[in-house]
Design a protein around this motif. Structure first.
Motif, PDB file in Angstrom:
ATOM      1  N   SER A  90      -4.772   7.382 -11.319  1.00 29.99           N
ATOM      2  CA  SER A  90      -5.931   7.301 -12.202  1.00 29.99           C
ATOM      3  C   SER A  90      -7.217   7.035 -11.433  1.00 29.99           C
ATOM      4  N   LEU A 111       2.742  14.438 -11.404  1.00 30.29           N
ATOM      5  CA  LEU A 111       2.510  13.259 -12.226  1.00 30.29           C
ATOM      6  C   LEU A 111       1.049  12.858 -12.041  1.00 30.29           C
ATOM      7  N   ALA A 113      -1.062  11.162 -14.703  1.00 35.97           N
ATOM      8  CA  ALA A 113      -1.519  10.430 -15.882  1.00 35.97           C
ATOM      9  C   ALA A 113      -2.798   9.663 -15.567  1.00 35.97           C
ATOM     10  N   GLY A 114      -3.786   9.800 -16.463  1.00 38.02           N
ATOM     11  CA  GLY A 114      -5.010   9.029 -16.332  1.00 38.02           C
ATOM     12  C   GLY A 114      -6.036   9.585 -15.372  1.00 38.02           C
ATOM     13  N   VAL A 134       2.905  16.164 -15.974  1.00 33.54           N
ATOM     14  CA  VAL A 134       2.521  15.054 -16.839  1.00 33.54           C
ATOM     15  C   VAL A 134       1.047  14.777 -16.602  1.00 33.54           C
ATOM     16  N   THR A 136      -1.124  12.994 -19.055  1.00 36.53           N
ATOM     17  CA  THR A 136      -1.419  12.256 -20.275  1.00 36.53           C
ATOM     18  C   THR A 136      -2.545  11.262 -20.011  1.00 36.53           C
ATOM     19  N   GLY A 137      -3.355  11.020 -21.043  1.00 35.37           N
ATOM     20  CA  GLY A 137      -4.467  10.100 -20.889  1.00 35.37           C
ATOM     21  C   GLY A 137      -5.511  10.580 -19.910  1.00 35.37           C
ATOM     22  N   ARG A 160       3.011  17.963 -20.447  1.00 35.84           N
ATOM     23  CA  ARG A 160       2.599  16.873 -21.326  1.00 35.84           C
ATOM     24  C   ARG A 160       1.108  16.634 -21.076  1.00 35.84           C
ATOM     25  N   GLU A 224       1.042  10.926 -30.887  1.00 34.41           N
ATOM     26  CA  GLU A 224      -0.248  10.728 -30.230  1.00 34.41           C
ATOM     27  C   GLU A 224      -1.365  10.851 -31.273  1.00 34.41           C
TER      28      GLU A 224
END
Length: 460
Positions: A90, A111, A113-114, A134, A136-137, A160, A224
């Protein structure tokens, strides 16, 4: 790696692949004039992409990550475990990952996320234990997108992708477009969609998703936030072939979210071969549907789509203010299904989700009417919610529990008259609904449902 190319031993990397110095983002250089493969452009050096020289067995590239990755180390880390094969933390901003094959990971392929301003394009992601990508966020940043990539042969979800916050109406601005996702959910067969989505003002366009044992798209609702997202020109083919009570495109409102997923649009998509292949093999006899708005999901627009060879094409499970308009339905067992699950026996359909008074945020209650009230009176963007959707401010008094104010207008349909079931409208209350008879019309009118200007053709 082509099968004919031998795999060099990992214990003896070539000199050209010697690990870089510890300084983060320092470019690797090659002593040979061989062409370089640009991989990542970190924000700290936007004009100096990280360069990995090609293997002697081009186009193979091998990564040798640090033996003990540190959580306080570089923002971009390459590893096999415990995260993805390629990990973006992130802390990273405006990272681009492009033109690579990422394969053979025990967990995820990518991966991220963020991450902020993430761009993933022209990738091949396959042979991973859980998910392909992935993201997400994700913070939208400057043109965040996942595009032009293929994801297949993974244990769980394909992609995702979520961005944005509904309670504050913070836009995500993420685009997921022109991807091909197929033959995923190889390990966990249900609720591991080809594309998992969520957030606010994101776009999912021109993706081809196919050959999935359960739902090809899952998101919003129970899973979500889901506000003002656009799904256009996607192709969903051969979904839910191992499951029942499922949808090619599925969203559900059991977590207090039935009336707070607003403004989402399904436009110009193609749904083919969403059929009931598992009848009699599960714990219940139930239908499968191309678009499944379950548990009173409301406020959706399903416009200008094409459906062919589907068990049930569009399913409104007690929701309100959904608009099914200008679609083409060919050889569907049932074109449109309604039920009144918000006003029936709570032991069957959960009347407590709507005829209730608990006012809490979505996901903190199952009371959808109370969550709608919270959004318009107590949420961080309550005034904006009330201005945009004034009907939410009176939802507790305005036909609570009824599937009210839905509209099924200006669609065309062609029935396969030789099929066991071939009906325009069906519901759970009147046997005359298959032929849209007077009894069915009276019931729909009592629910304040508008059905008009739909045309039957005979060119199946």
């Amino acid at each position: 790696r082509p099968p004919s190319v031998p795999h060099p031993p990992l214990t003896s990397p070539s000199p050209a692949l010697t690990s870089p110095s510890p300084a983060p983002h320092q470019p690797l250089t090659s002593p040979s004039p061989a062409p370089h493969l640009p991989i990542i452009s970190p924000s700290s050096a936007p004009n100096k992409p990280l360069i990995i020289p090609p293997s002697p067995h081009w186009p193979q590239v091998y990564f040798f990550p640090p033996s003990v990755p540190s959580v306080d180390g570089p923002a971009v880390v390459l590893m096999y475990q415990p995260g993805g094969v390629l990990n973006v933390t992130s802390a990273a901003q405006d990272v681009r990952i492009t033109n690579m094959s990422v394969v053979n990971g025990r967990h995820a392929g990518i991966l991220a996320a963020g991450a902020s301003g993430l761009r993933i394009d022209a990738m091949s992601i396959h042979a991973h234990g859980t998910h392909g990508i992935v993201a997400t966020g994700v913070a939208g940043g400057t043109g965040a997108r996942i595009a032009d990539s293929e994801v297949y042969d993974v244990g769980c979800s394909g992609i995702r992708a979520t961005a944005g916050e509904a309670d504050a109406l913070v836009a995500g601005g993420l685009t997921v477009a022109d991807n091909h996702v197929h033959h995923v959910a190889q390990w966990k067969r249900s609720y591991m969609p080809a594309i998992y989505w969520g957030g606010v003002q994101n776009t999912f366009a021109r993706n081809v998703v196919e050959h999935h044992p359960h739902a090809c798209f899952v998101g919003g609702g129970d899973f979500e936030d889901g506000v003002d997202n656009v799904f256009e020109e996607n192709t969903l083919h051969n979904c839910v072939y191992e499951t029942l009570d499922a949808g090619g495109f599925y969203s559900s409102g059991q977590s207090g979210t039935a009336f707070t997923n607003r403004g989402n649009v399904l436009r110009g998509n193609t749904f083919t071969k969403i059929l009931d292949h598992a009848a009699g093999t599960g714990v219940q006899q139930a239908s499968v549907q191309a678009v499944y708005l379950d548990d009173q999901q409301s406020g959706w627009s399903v416009i200008g789509n094409t459906f062919s060879d589907c068990h049930i094409c569009t399913f409104i499970g007690g929701g309100r203010r959904n608009r099914i308009e200008g679609n083409r339905f060919v050889r569907c067992g049932t074109v449109q299904y309604f039920n009144d699950q918000g006003i029936t026996d709570p032991s069957i359909n959960g009347v407590g989700m709507v005829n209730c008074s608990e006012v809490l945020a979505p996901f903190q209650t199952v009371c959808s009417t109370g969550a709608a009230t919270w959004m318009t009176t107590q949420g961080p963007a309550a005034a904006a919610w009330a201005r945009r959707w004034p009907e939410m401010t009176t939802i507790m008094e305005d036909s609570p529990g009824y599937p009210a104010f839905n509209a099924i207008v200006n669609n065309s349909y062609c029935r396969n008259l030789s099929a066991p079931v071939h009906e325009f409208v069906s519901g759970n209350v009147d046997p005359s609904c298959p032929d849209f008879g007077p009894g069915c019309q009276r019931v729909l009118a009592s629910w304040k449902v508008e059905v008009r200007d739909n045309r039957e053709t005979h060119d199946c």
